[in-house]
Motif scaffolding. Structure first.
Motif, mmCIF file in Angstrom:
data_model
loop_
_atom_site.group_PDB
_atom_site.id
_atom_site.type_symbol
_atom_site.label_atom_id
_atom_site.label_comp_id
_atom_site.label_asym_id
_atom_site.label_seq_id
_atom_site.Cartn_x
_atom_site.Cartn_y
_atom_site.Cartn_z
ATOM 1 N N THR A 113 11.594 6.782 -12.224
ATOM 2 C CA THR A 113 11.302 5.568 -11.470
ATOM 3 C C THR A 113 12.405 5.272 -10.450
ATOM 4 N N LYS A 114 13.636 5.543 -10.834
ATOM 5 C CA LYS A 114 14.753 5.229 -9.937
ATOM 6 C C LYS A 114 14.699 6.071 -8.673
ATOM 7 N N LEU B 127 0.823 -1.205 0.000
ATOM 8 C CA LEU B 127 0.000 0.000 0.000
ATOM 9 C C LEU B 127 0.858 1.256 0.000
ATOM 10 N N LEU B 128 1.914 1.279 0.794
ATOM 11 C CA LEU B 128 2.780 2.455 0.846
ATOM 12 C C LEU B 128 3.377 2.762 -0.528
ATOM 13 N N GLY B 129 4.000 1.770 -1.131
ATOM 14 C CA GLY B 129 4.617 1.987 -2.440
ATOM 15 C C GLY B 129 3.617 2.336 -3.510
ATOM 16 N N THR B 130 2.433 1.726 -3.432
ATOM 17 C CA THR B 130 1.381 2.011 -4.408
ATOM 18 C C THR B 130 0.953 3.478 -4.330
ATOM 19 N N GLU B 131 0.757 3.979 -3.113
ATOM 20 C CA GLU B 131 0.299 5.361 -2.959
ATOM 21 C C GLU B 131 1.383 6.372 -3.310
ATOM 22 N N ILE B 132 2.618 6.125 -2.870
ATOM 23 C CA ILE B 132 3.702 7.051 -3.204
ATOM 24 C C ILE B 132 3.923 7.078 -4.719
ATOM 25 N N GLY B 133 3.937 5.904 -5.337
ATOM 26 C CA GLY B 133 4.148 5.841 -6.780
ATOM 27 C C GLY B 133 3.045 6.518 -7.563
ATOM 28 N N ALA B 134 1.799 6.290 -7.159
ATOM 29 C CA ALA B 134 0.667 6.886 -7.868
ATOM 30 C C ALA B 134 0.684 8.397 -7.760
ATOM 31 N N HIS C 104 2.782 3.379 -10.867
ATOM 32 C CA HIS C 104 3.727 4.442 -11.251
ATOM 33 C C HIS C 104 4.202 4.279 -12.696
ATOM 34 N N LEU C 105 5.175 3.403 -12.924
ATOM 35 C CA LEU C 105 5.702 3.240 -14.281
ATOM 36 C C LEU C 105 4.608 2.809 -15.248
ATOM 37 N N THR D 255 0.238 9.489 -18.480
ATOM 38 C CA THR D 255 0.589 10.727 -17.791
ATOM 39 C C THR D 255 1.675 11.522 -18.510
ATOM 40 N N LEU D 256 2.630 10.849 -19.131
ATOM 41 C CA LEU D 256 3.754 11.532 -19.760
ATOM 42 C C LEU D 256 3.540 11.806 -21.240
ATOM 43 N N PHE D 257 2.600 11.077 -21.864
ATOM 44 C CA PHE D 257 2.453 11.198 -23.310
ATOM 45 C C PHE D 257 1.047 11.582 -23.765
ATOM 46 N N SER D 258 0.043 11.284 -22.990
ATOM 47 C CA SER D 258 -1.334 11.454 -23.452
ATOM 48 C C SER D 258 -1.760 12.919 -23.503
#
Length: 318
Positions: free
Chosen positions: A213-214, A176-183, A235-236, A242-245
């Motif tokens: 990502t790193k 959950l932590l990584g999912t929220e920080i990444g999102a 995230h990735l 997010t980066l292209f659309s």
């Protein structure tokens, strides 16, 4: 299943539309006086979609909460703490909340599930629903993959089949932590991508993706999450959207900033960049991309010079 969606903007209206489409009984709530709610009541449509007549529209928060088994929240991330305080005064003990927002609280850097838990207490189940996809694409029937995560495997396992449908394949989030920080942080990278588009440096997006990502993997690891989560859907996996659309508010905001054009759509990455600086300091993790975005959007540094400084840093190992 009775589902209430709290928040009737772009994503809130989509979540109501989607929940109805896969067979649930849905109430879509908006604040009294909400222009978005007024538009939906007037013509049962907004700029994104035609809302089915079977979706009930309401501005009565108590009613929307009491009749629901599952409550989806889709509002601005910075509004969550005060809104959750209102919810805490209602009978929510046996409810399940699903947070469909991406962001971190400015001032504290706290994840949204933490903010929610602090306000509503230990009883209700809380999950997050994040991942790639745009309303415009879903409405065209283009499917995508998304992720549901919580701090309980039982809660996640219960929710995935409830929301699974032909448009969205859900994966089980284990971190959950990584999912929220990444999102949340992918919106900051989206701002950077838009800035690169604005100065015609689009070929640097590859470097942005690799380094973005790193740096976030290091932060997640320092916070006690799984560093590999950042390479997943939260995230990735959301970079394309997010980066292209052209539909990405964060990418568009960054591009407009470079072109000197006003932006009317919420770009949550602006707030997240500020929150990430608090986490960078707290956990002693260098976040060069996030810091450059923060310097540009919050401290008004000269954008092109800041971007060139970022990508032409002194030599170092990758």
């Amino acid at each position: 299943m009775n589902i209430s969606v709290l928040g009737c903007g772009r994503w809130g209206s989509f979540h109501a539309w989607y929940a109805d489409k896969i067979g649930h009984d849905v109430v879509l709530w908006g604040r009294p006086g909400s222009k978005n709610l007024a538009e939906l009541r007037d013509r049962h449509a907004n700029e994104y979609l035609q809302m089915p007549e079977s979706v009930e529209l309401s501005d009565d928060l108590s009613y929307a909460v009491e009749r629901a088994d599952i409550i989806i929240i889709s509002i601005g991330a910075q509004q969550l703490r005060s809104f959750a305080g209102q919810l805490a005064e209602l009978p929510i003990k046996n409810k399940t909340f699903v947070l469909c927002m991406k962001g971190l609280e400015i001032g504290t850097g706290k994840r949204l599930s933490v903010v929610m838990r602090e306000e509503v207490g230990p009883e209700p189940d809380i999950a997050v629903w994040v991942g790639p996809g745009h309303v415009q694409d879903f409405l065209k029937g283009i499917p995508n993959c998304m992720i549901l995560a919580s701090d309980s495997d039982e809660v996640t396992a219960r929710l995935v089949p409830i929301f699974h449908g032909p448009l969205i394949r859900f994966y089980y989030g284990k971190d959950l932590l990584g999912t929220e920080i990444g999102a949340a942080a992918k919106n900051v990278v989206g701002l950077a991508a838009g800035m690169l588009d604005g100065v015609h440096y689009g070929s640097l997006k590859g470097a942005l993706m690799a380094r973005g990502t790193k740096e976030l993997s290091r932060l997640i690891d320092a916070m006690g999450g799984d560093a590999m989560t950042v390479y997943g859907l939260s995230h990735l996996g959301d970079y394309e959207a997010t980066l292209f659309s052209p539909h990405s508010n964060n990418r568009r905001y960054g591009e407009n900033l470079m072109l000197g054009k006003p932006s009317t759509k919420l770009a949550e990455g602006v707030y997240t960049a500020e929150a990430l600086m608090a986490l960078s300091k707290e956990y002693n993790v260098e976040l060069p991309i996030s810091r450059s975005v923060y310097e540009i959007v919050c401290c008004h540094k000269e954008p092109k010079a800041e971007l060139e400084r970022l990508f032409l840093r002194s030599e170092k190992e990758e």
